[in-house]
Write a protein that holds these residues in place. Structure first.
Motif, mmCIF file in Angstrom:
data_model
loop_
_atom_site.group_PDB
_atom_site.id
_atom_site.type_symbol
_atom_site.label_atom_id
_atom_site.label_comp_id
_atom_site.label_asym_id
_atom_site.label_seq_id
_atom_site.Cartn_x
_atom_site.Cartn_y
_atom_site.Cartn_z
ATOM 1 N N ARG A 1 1.492 14.374 -12.862
ATOM 2 C CA ARG A 1 1.196 13.257 -11.961
ATOM 3 C C ARG A 1 1.922 12.005 -12.425
ATOM 4 N NH1 ARG A 1 -5.110 13.086 -12.866
ATOM 5 N NH2 ARG A 1 -4.261 13.260 -14.983
ATOM 6 N N GLY A 2 2.355 11.198 -11.449
ATOM 7 C CA GLY A 2 2.963 9.918 -11.770
ATOM 8 C C GLY A 2 1.923 8.853 -12.057
ATOM 9 N N GLU B 1 4.132 -3.294 1.710
ATOM 10 C CA GLU B 1 3.000 -2.400 1.460
ATOM 11 C C GLU B 1 3.469 -1.007 1.046
ATOM 12 O OE1 GLU B 1 -0.319 -2.862 1.183
ATOM 13 O OE2 GLU B 1 0.318 -4.956 1.232
ATOM 14 N N GLN B 2 4.566 -0.558 1.659
ATOM 15 C CA GLN B 2 5.113 0.746 1.289
ATOM 16 C C GLN B 2 5.683 0.711 -0.125
ATOM 17 O OE1 GLN B 2 5.750 -0.584 4.553
ATOM 18 N NE2 GLN B 2 4.005 0.703 5.138
ATOM 19 N N THR B 3 6.374 -0.383 -0.455
ATOM 20 C CA THR B 3 6.904 -0.524 -1.811
ATOM 21 C C THR B 3 5.777 -0.517 -2.830
ATOM 22 O OG1 THR B 3 8.861 -1.736 -1.092
ATOM 23 C CG2 THR B 3 8.170 -2.050 -3.371
ATOM 24 N N LYS B 4 4.736 -1.281 -2.562
ATOM 25 C CA LYS B 4 3.598 -1.355 -3.475
ATOM 26 C C LYS B 4 2.975 0.016 -3.673
ATOM 27 C CE LYS B 4 -0.824 -3.789 -4.035
ATOM 28 N NZ LYS B 4 -1.752 -4.783 -3.420
ATOM 29 N N ARG B 5 2.899 0.779 -2.604
ATOM 30 C CA ARG B 5 2.296 2.111 -2.696
ATOM 31 C C ARG B 5 3.140 3.039 -3.567
ATOM 32 N NH1 ARG B 5 -0.171 5.727 2.261
ATOM 33 N NH2 ARG B 5 -0.408 7.659 1.093
ATOM 34 N N CYS B 6 4.456 2.902 -3.488
ATOM 35 C CA CYS B 6 5.344 3.833 -4.183
ATOM 36 C C CYS B 6 5.622 3.461 -5.636
ATOM 37 C CB CYS B 6 6.668 3.960 -3.431
ATOM 38 S SG CYS B 6 6.536 4.937 -1.924
ATOM 39 N N GLN B 7 5.453 2.194 -5.985
ATOM 40 C CA GLN B 7 5.749 1.790 -7.359
ATOM 41 C C GLN B 7 4.867 2.551 -8.335
ATOM 42 O OE1 GLN B 7 5.374 -2.497 -7.002
ATOM 43 N NE2 GLN B 7 7.577 -2.750 -7.143
ATOM 44 N N GLY B 8 5.494 3.203 -9.290
ATOM 45 C CA GLY B 8 4.775 3.999 -10.266
ATOM 46 C C GLY B 8 4.754 5.476 -9.936
ATOM 47 N N MET B 9 4.985 5.826 -8.668
ATOM 48 C CA MET B 9 5.028 7.236 -8.308
ATOM 49 C C MET B 9 6.207 7.923 -8.989
ATOM 50 S SD MET B 9 4.347 7.568 -4.211
ATOM 51 C CE MET B 9 2.736 7.337 -3.462
#
Length: 223
Positions: free
Chosen positions: A139-140, A38-46
């Motif tokens: 913004r990312g 879930e943390q990886t999913k949240r950060c992808q694209g940031m």
């Protein structure tokens, strides 16, 4: 017909998404926190400043976001030097053939050190007229900023660009920029259905994507 192509890097040109997850998780584990999907999913694209701020807070080790970013990016640079960041099969031909037909750009969530290192290491840097890191815009992803900046620096309108992406937030960003979205879905981190729906063409095979890009460019007869 399209006038330019804007590529993502991680998961489109090189196999590296798993390494970002590896280094994020290792950083957190060293500080007693358990990083998960879930943390990886949240950060992808940031952008790097965005995920560094999130990781710093999540890990709770008292580091500054700048130190967190530096530690993770150092790990990625070492991985590149150790030969752990490979070009995906067909990526070199896809980039070279697209660049032979139209100007191409890179719009990546990776920081500048990683972008430049990867492109030079694999000898494909000369193909790109423009490279933009999301750390260099406000913004990312999923915000469209990095794609809009790439189009502006190429001197073309965003709606005349093809964008090649693999992840949910990348697909959303390219669509929000008004580009024609082409998907190479990442099998390890499959994009959400709503994000993939924005793509006009999707294929797991880079050669199929290469042929599609050439068919949409002004000199598509070179396909």
């Amino acid at each position: 017909m399209a006038e330019a192509v804007v590529f993502d890097m991680d998961g489109v040109l090189v196999e590296s998404e798993h390494l970002w997850e590896e280094f994020w998780a290792a950083f957190a584990a060293e500080r007693g926190a358990q990083w998960g999907p879930e943390q990886t999913k949240r950060c992808q694209g940031m952008s790097a400043p965005e995920w560094a701020a999130f990781l710093t807070g999540f890990a709770g080790g008292g580091d500054s976001p700048e130190a967190t970013e530096r530690a993770v990016v150092d790990g990625m640079v070492r991985a590149l030097e150790e030969g752990r960041i490979d070009l995906l099969p067909g990526a070199r031909a896809m980039v070279a053939d697209a660049a032979a037909c139209a100007p191409i750009a890179l719009a990546s969530s990776a920081p500048r050190r990683v972008i430049d290192g990867v492109l030079v290491h694999h000898g494909i840097d000369h193909h790109f007229k423009v490279t933009v890191s999301s750390a260099e815009v406000a913004r990312g992803k999923p915000s469209p900023d990095v794609y809009l900046a790439a189009a502006e620096r190429l001197g073309v309108s965003a709606d005349s660009c093809l964008a090649v992406e693999d992840s949910s937030n990348g697909l959303r960003a390219a669509a929000a920029a008004g580009m024609t979205v082409v998907a190479i879905p990442n099998p390890q981190y499959p994009p959400a259905a709503d994000a993939l729906a924005a793509a006009v063409f999707a294929a797991a095979d880079h050669d199929a994507v290469r042929r599609y890009l050439l068919s949409r460019l002004k000199e598509g007869d070179r396909a």
